[in-house]
Design an enzyme around this catalytic site. Sequence first.
Site, PDB file in Angstrom:
ATOM      1  N   GLY A  70     143.760  53.802 119.716  1.00 20.68           N
ATOM      2  CA  GLY A  70     144.896  53.879 118.794  1.00 20.68           C
ATOM      3  C   GLY A  70     146.193  53.386 119.412  1.00 20.68           C
ATOM      4  O   GLY A  70     146.988  52.704 118.752  1.00 20.68           O
ATOM      5  N   THR A  71     146.432  53.736 120.665  1.00 20.14           N
ATOM      6  CA  THR A  71     147.691  53.347 121.302  1.00 20.14           C
ATOM      7  C   THR A  71     147.793  51.828 121.382  1.00 20.14           C
ATOM      8  O   THR A  71     148.835  51.246 121.050  1.00 20.14           O
ATOM      9  CB  THR A  71     147.768  53.971 122.713  1.00 20.14           C
ATOM     10  OG1 THR A  71     147.686  55.398 122.568  1.00 20.14           O
ATOM     11  CG2 THR A  71     149.055  53.603 123.417  1.00 20.14           C
ATOM     12  N   ASN A 151     149.403  63.672 112.818  1.00 18.63           N
ATOM     13  CA  ASN A 151     148.489  64.342 113.750  1.00 18.63           C
ATOM     14  C   ASN A 151     148.788  65.820 113.935  1.00 18.63           C
ATOM     15  O   ASN A 151     147.914  66.613 114.243  1.00 18.63           O
ATOM     16  CB  ASN A 151     148.497  63.633 115.110  1.00 18.63           C
ATOM     17  CG  ASN A 151     149.871  63.257 115.589  1.00 18.63           C
ATOM     18  OD1 ASN A 151     150.640  62.637 114.857  1.00 18.63           O
ATOM     19  ND2 ASN A 151     150.188  63.610 116.806  1.00 18.63           N
ATOM     20  N   GLN A 179     144.621  59.310 112.345  1.00 16.74           N
ATOM     21  CA  GLN A 179     144.232  60.685 111.981  1.00 16.74           C
ATOM     22  C   GLN A 179     143.629  60.798 110.584  1.00 16.74           C
ATOM     23  O   GLN A 179     143.223  61.891 110.192  1.00 16.74           O
ATOM     24  CB  GLN A 179     145.437  61.634 112.104  1.00 16.74           C
ATOM     25  CG  GLN A 179     145.886  61.868 113.538  1.00 16.74           C
ATOM     26  CD  GLN A 179     144.907  62.703 114.358  1.00 16.74           C
ATOM     27  OE1 GLN A 179     143.971  63.319 113.828  1.00 16.74           O
ATOM     28  NE2 GLN A 179     145.121  62.752 115.665  1.00 16.74           N
ATOM     29  N   SER A 199     141.193  54.712 115.633  1.00 17.04           N
ATOM     30  CA  SER A 199     140.713  55.053 116.971  1.00 17.04           C
ATOM     31  C   SER A 199     139.420  55.849 116.874  1.00 17.04           C
ATOM     32  O   SER A 199     139.359  56.860 116.152  1.00 17.04           O
ATOM     33  CB  SER A 199     141.780  55.889 117.685  1.00 17.04           C
ATOM     34  OG  SER A 199     141.317  56.309 118.939  1.00 17.04           O
ATOM     35  N   ALA A 200     138.382  55.404 117.595  1.00 15.59           N
ATOM     36  CA  ALA A 200     137.042  55.995 117.420  1.00 15.59           C
ATOM     37  C   ALA A 200     136.970  57.464 117.817  1.00 15.59           C
ATOM     38  O   ALA A 200     136.247  58.243 117.199  1.00 15.59           O
ATOM     39  CB  ALA A 200     136.028  55.193 118.240  1.00 15.59           C
ATOM     40  N   HIS A 201     137.727  57.861 118.846  1.00 18.55           N
ATOM     41  CA  HIS A 201     137.514  59.234 119.343  1.00 18.55           C
ATOM     42  C   HIS A 201     138.067  60.301 118.416  1.00 18.55           C
ATOM     43  O   HIS A 201     137.825  61.484 118.616  1.00 18.55           O
ATOM     44  CB  HIS A 201     138.028  59.405 120.776  1.00 18.55           C
ATOM     45  CG  HIS A 201     139.512  59.507 120.945  1.00 18.55           C
ATOM     46  ND1 HIS A 201     140.134  60.704 121.195  1.00 18.55           N
ATOM     47  CD2 HIS A 201     140.475  58.578 120.938  1.00 18.55           C
ATOM     48  CE1 HIS A 201     141.434  60.488 121.350  1.00 18.55           C
ATOM     49  NE2 HIS A 201     141.672  59.213 121.202  1.00 18.55           N
ATOM     50  N   THR A 237     136.727  40.825 127.968  1.00 15.97           N
ATOM     51  CA  THR A 237     135.323  41.067 127.645  1.00 15.97           C
ATOM     52  C   THR A 237     135.198  42.378 126.868  1.00 15.97           C
ATOM     53  O   THR A 237     135.728  43.406 127.277  1.00 15.97           O
ATOM     54  CB  THR A 237     134.494  41.129 128.950  1.00 15.97           C
ATOM     55  OG1 THR A 237     134.689  39.898 129.633  1.00 15.97           O
ATOM     56  CG2 THR A 237     133.019  41.335 128.676  1.00 15.97           C
ATOM     57  N   CYS A 325     149.695  64.727 123.707  1.00 13.87           N
ATOM     58  CA  CYS A 325     150.565  64.054 124.677  1.00 13.87           C
ATOM     59  C   CYS A 325     151.763  64.903 125.024  1.00 13.87           C
ATOM     60  O   CYS A 325     152.301  64.802 126.113  1.00 13.87           O
ATOM     61  CB  CYS A 325     151.049  62.725 124.115  1.00 13.87           C
ATOM     62  SG  CYS A 325     149.772  61.837 123.270  1.00 13.87           S
TER      63      CYS A 325
HETATM   64  C1  PLP Z   1     148.478  59.440 114.938  1.00 17.62           C
HETATM   65  C2  PLP Z   1     147.991  58.940 116.247  1.00 17.62           C
HETATM   66  N1  PLP Z   1     148.227  57.679 116.598  1.00 17.62           N
HETATM   67  C3  PLP Z   1     147.805  57.172 117.767  1.00 17.62           C
HETATM   68  C4  PLP Z   1     147.113  57.951 118.669  1.00 17.62           C
HETATM   69  C5  PLP Z   1     146.669  57.341 119.967  1.00 17.62           C
HETATM   70  O1  PLP Z   1     145.295  57.046 119.907  1.00 17.62           O
HETATM   71  P1  PLP Z   1     144.436  56.843 121.264  1.00 17.62           P
HETATM   72  O2  PLP Z   1     144.294  58.204 121.859  1.00 17.62           O
HETATM   73  O3  PLP Z   1     143.149  56.283 120.789  1.00 17.62           O
HETATM   74  O4  PLP Z   1     145.196  55.902 122.118  1.00 17.62           O
HETATM   75  C6  PLP Z   1     146.843  59.282 118.352  1.00 17.62           C
HETATM   76  C7  PLP Z   1     146.151  60.172 119.326  1.00 17.62           C
HETATM   77  O5  PLP Z   1     146.564  61.293 119.562  1.00 17.62           O
HETATM   78  C8  PLP Z   1     147.293  59.791 117.114  1.00 17.62           C
HETATM   79  O6  PLP Z   1     147.067  61.052 116.756  1.00 17.62           O
END
Ligand code: PLP
Length: 389
Positions: A70-71, A151, A179, A199-201, A237, A325
Amino acid sequence: MRVYFDYNATSPLALGVADAVSAATRDLFGNASSVHYFGQQAKAALDDARSAVAALIGAEPSEVVFTAGGTESDNFAIRGAAETLEQSGRRHLVASAIEHEAVLNTLKALARRGWRTTLLPVDQTGIVSPERVRELVTDDTAIVSVMHANNEIGTIQPIAELSEIAHARGALMHTDAVQSTGKIPVDVRALGVDLLSLSAHKFNGPKGTGALWIKRGTRMQPLLTGGKHERNRRAGTENVPGIVGMGVAARLAVAKMADEGRRVAGFRDRLEDAILRNIPGTAVNGARQPRVPNTTNISFDRVEAESLLIALDLEGIAVSTGSACSSGTLEPSHVLRAMGLPPHRTQNSLRFSLGMFSTEEEVDRVAGVLPGLVEKLRGLTRKAGAVSA
Ligand SMILES: Cc1ncc(COP(=O)(O)O)c(C=O)c1O
């Protein structure tokens, strides 16, 4: 019994994902750019995962660019579009004040390079008002970035309406759907956006894997330069095992979303109702609707959130004080602050986020343990107050 109610920080792998990742790590070791058999096996697996991710968000596979999460997707969306639009003379970026740091700090970095930035306010509902967006977006605006679901409090933003406002001014619309993807239906066409991060996780896939959806025809500068991977949009890659895992998680999310949404919302509501009913001085932060089904953020009067978090952890229950975070620091949540909540409520709120493996017994255990812990902590606060008075 350990209870994990922190799915918005990250989620455990769905059944079948670990096996798929493991098999891909072992068997699909070829470089997807290689023309030989081994490379083509890896490439076929990437194509299959790309179709699965595209189906999850109503997109064409060719519009999906794999990233490291996601970041990176948020950075790519904003920096990649900003660099392109800079040439058109537009120098203004707009985002909501309750975005994830991945967006907020990207805006800050661009502000240091001369971009004008505006943060959209929210009220106590935690929802961006389209009227305010209409006032604040100008003909100079390059990108409007508003998250689909928050989130910390789970509120869902009126993205389709905001997209129309952005487009009327000639700006691009980005949404951070990290989210919401996998939790509620996400359809890039219905949302009307140009760029969407996932974001997959966050939907039971592996960490370090995600995607940016780029609407066909949108001009973007790559964030990572190098080889011609991902149609020249993201060099490096590809992480084949991670992407394969994301594809499996995406297919499961599509298959189970409606049932899972109902089940998890039932548990979340049961937990929320029990807390509000049994513990005086509690309140839900933000609108209860529209909200993703798995999240609730609750303030506990006269309780330090960190203390309650630790007390719960000692009972084997994992929750969060907000975004992962910012936990570990005593900074009050920027989301709750932006909603205009008074300082005591920004310091005494916990996020409970449920998911795929959550059970009714877990909900009842948390609901059963909380009143005693809150009472105990309030007693300690009273005693400390009496001593210092
Ligand atoms: C709304 C939102 N954006 C971005 C991210 C960042 O995603 P990643 O952990 O995959 O970098 C998060 C993760 O906490 C999130 O909740």
